[in-house]
Motif scaffolding. Structure first.
Motif, mmCIF file in Angstrom:
data_model
loop_
_atom_site.group_PDB
_atom_site.id
_atom_site.type_symbol
_atom_site.label_atom_id
_atom_site.label_comp_id
_atom_site.label_asym_id
_atom_site.label_seq_id
_atom_site.Cartn_x
_atom_site.Cartn_y
_atom_site.Cartn_z
ATOM 1 N N GLU A 2 1.534 77.396 -45.375
ATOM 2 C CA GLU A 2 2.582 77.965 -46.240
ATOM 3 C C GLU A 2 2.723 77.129 -47.524
ATOM 4 N N HIS A 3 2.793 75.809 -47.368
ATOM 5 C CA HIS A 3 2.948 74.913 -48.518
ATOM 6 C C HIS A 3 1.689 74.946 -49.405
ATOM 7 N N THR A 4 0.513 74.919 -48.782
ATOM 8 C CA THR A 4 -0.738 74.904 -49.547
ATOM 9 C C THR A 4 -0.879 76.173 -50.389
ATOM 10 N N ALA A 36 3.092 71.434 -59.351
ATOM 11 C CA ALA A 36 3.297 72.535 -58.396
ATOM 12 C C ALA A 36 3.716 71.980 -57.031
ATOM 13 N N ASP A 37 3.144 70.857 -56.648
ATOM 14 C CA ASP A 37 3.465 70.243 -55.351
ATOM 15 C C ASP A 37 4.930 69.795 -55.327
ATOM 16 N N GLU A 38 5.345 69.141 -56.384
ATOM 17 C CA GLU A 38 6.720 68.656 -56.448
ATOM 18 C C GLU A 38 7.714 69.823 -56.510
ATOM 19 N N LEU A 43 -6.922 71.772 -51.351
ATOM 20 C CA LEU A 43 -7.352 70.589 -50.598
ATOM 21 C C LEU A 43 -6.349 69.430 -50.670
ATOM 22 N N HIS A 44 -5.281 69.561 -51.474
ATOM 23 C CA HIS A 44 -4.493 68.371 -51.816
ATOM 24 C C HIS A 44 -3.885 67.660 -50.599
ATOM 25 N N ASP A 45 -3.459 68.396 -49.582
ATOM 26 C CA ASP A 45 -2.836 67.784 -48.409
ATOM 27 C C ASP A 45 -3.733 67.843 -47.169
ATOM 28 N N LEU A 46 -5.039 67.913 -47.382
ATOM 29 C CA LEU A 46 -6.005 67.979 -46.281
ATOM 30 C C LEU A 46 -5.775 66.864 -45.259
ATOM 31 N N SER A 62 -4.144 61.745 -56.930
ATOM 32 C CA SER A 62 -3.035 61.619 -57.895
ATOM 33 C C SER A 62 -1.883 62.584 -57.620
ATOM 34 N N HIS A 63 -1.994 63.425 -56.552
ATOM 35 C CA HIS A 63 -1.053 64.558 -56.457
ATOM 36 C C HIS A 63 0.404 64.164 -56.235
ATOM 37 N N HIS A 64 0.687 62.951 -55.803
ATOM 38 C CA HIS A 64 2.113 62.588 -55.670
ATOM 39 C C HIS A 64 2.741 62.161 -56.999
HETATM 40 FE FE LIG Z 1 1.840 68.737 -50.834
#
Ligand SMILES: [Fe+2]
Ligand SMILES: [Fe+2]
Length: 344
Positions: free
Chosen positions: A186-188, A301-303, A220-223, A277-279
């Motif tokens: 859902e988050h991805t 987008a993640d934040e 792939l960011h939270d793989l 770097s996504h955080h």
């Molecule tokens: Fe995330």
């Protein structure tokens, strides 16, 4: 327990101070501590299909074995076989809403060990509220939107390497956000959808943004969360998740699959950079800050997805008539349930 009404966690969160309740669910977190008089108390979290309720079992609570016929009182729960390891077990809890520093707190004063076959723990595991088939279709559409080598690499990772079966059911956390079965998907999907539209918007304004790279980085960011959490049956943090963390775990999974696939060196670095770097900042665990347009849109987008999730969760839990939420520690703010014509 059966003779009295059992409430769901969502309903309990809307109760007021001093209200009493009973709940039946699987324990997702339990740790025994000592109060200032040296007596045991427990910090626990109970989960059902609607969510997770965190609370405390104080030293004067009553403990019961209800797994057979009737109920037997357990006088020393800390050393009892049944209650020594509560995580992943179905328990019944009776409790009361109290208030601590202006926030609702849940105290459980009776604890019942239930028959685990009659009340199997997996029945109470919270799932993503979104339809699994719809999310799966959206995920496939996002993969297909990446043509060329990036799309082929995504097919390799998710389908040839067999990650998909686990990925689609995985949680994205044990608390804070998307902490349920299907939460990672859902988050991805939400992050990739937003990253795609931001990337397309900036590409349209003349920026050099590689849309497939942004989508791939988002997918792939939270793989690494696949190795950071496990379902047993509620989401739990693994040892690797605690001591290595999902960013490093994810980059290492990605690097090994990209090596096996012999992904082009420049693409490897561009997508790898998005993962690490996504955080968005070093305090939140990223060793480098987003340095490309694709990494900036994925991190934003993640934040955004995290904050909006916290807002939605907070306003859903608010009592009727309230418009300002309790303080949300994850998002470090109170939220506002704004409605037009509300005295404005
Ligand atoms: Fe995330
Ligand atoms: Fe993350």
């Amino acid at each position: 327990m059966e003779e009295q009404r059992i409430s769901r966690t969502g309903e309990i969160r809307r109760l007021s101070k001093d209200d009493r309740f009973k709940v039946l669910g699987v324990i997702s977190k339990a740790s025994v501590r000592k109060d200032k008089n040296g007596r045991n108390y427990w910090d626990i979290a109970v989960m059902d299909e609607e969510g997770i309720l965190e609370g405390k079992i104080w030293g004067n609570s009553k403990w019961w074995d209800k797994s057979g016929d009737g109920q037997i009182e357990i006088s020393d729960p800390a050393s009892s076989e049944l209650f020594r390891e509560m995580t992943g077990k179905t328990l019944g809890l009776a409790g009361q809403v109290t208030e601590f520093k202006g926030q609702a707190q849940y105290n459980f004063n009776s604890v019942y060990y239930m028959n685990q076959e009659k009340f199997p723990p997996h029945r109470f595991v919270q799932r993503s509220p979104y339809d699994a088939d719809t999310l799966e279709k959206e995920f496939m559409d996002l993969v297909e939107a990446c043509d060329g080598p990036v799309g082929d690499f995504l097919q390799f990772v998710f389908f040839e390497k067999g990650i998909w079966e686990k990925f689609k059911d995985w949680p994205a956390a044990v608390s804070h956000h998307h902490a349920y079965v299907g939460g990672l998907l859902e988050h991805t999907v939400a992050v990739a959808r937003t990253a795609r539209s931001l990337a397309e918007t900036y590409a349209h304004s003349g920026y050099e943004v590689n849309v497939p790279v942004a989508i791939a980085g988002a997918l792939l960011h939270d793989l690494g969360k696949m190795d950071s959490y496990r379902l047993s049956p509620a989401p739990e943090m693994t040892v690797a998740g605690t001591v290595i963390d999902h960013i490093v775990l994810g980059y290492s999974m990605y690097a090994s699959m990209a090596g096996e696939y012999t992904l082009d060196e420049r693409l490897f670095a561009a997508i790898g950079h998005i993962l690490v770097s996504h955080h968005g900042c070093r305090e939140f665990g990223s060793p480098v800050l987003p340095a490309t347009p694709e990494a900036m849109v994925v991190s934003a987008a993640d934040e955004l997805d995290f904050r909006l999730f916290c807002w939605k969760n907070a306003v859903e839990q608010m009592e009727d008539g309230k418009e300002i939420s309790d303080y949300n520690f994850s998002a470090q703010r109170r939220f506002w349930k704004w409605e037009q014509g509300n005295g404005a």
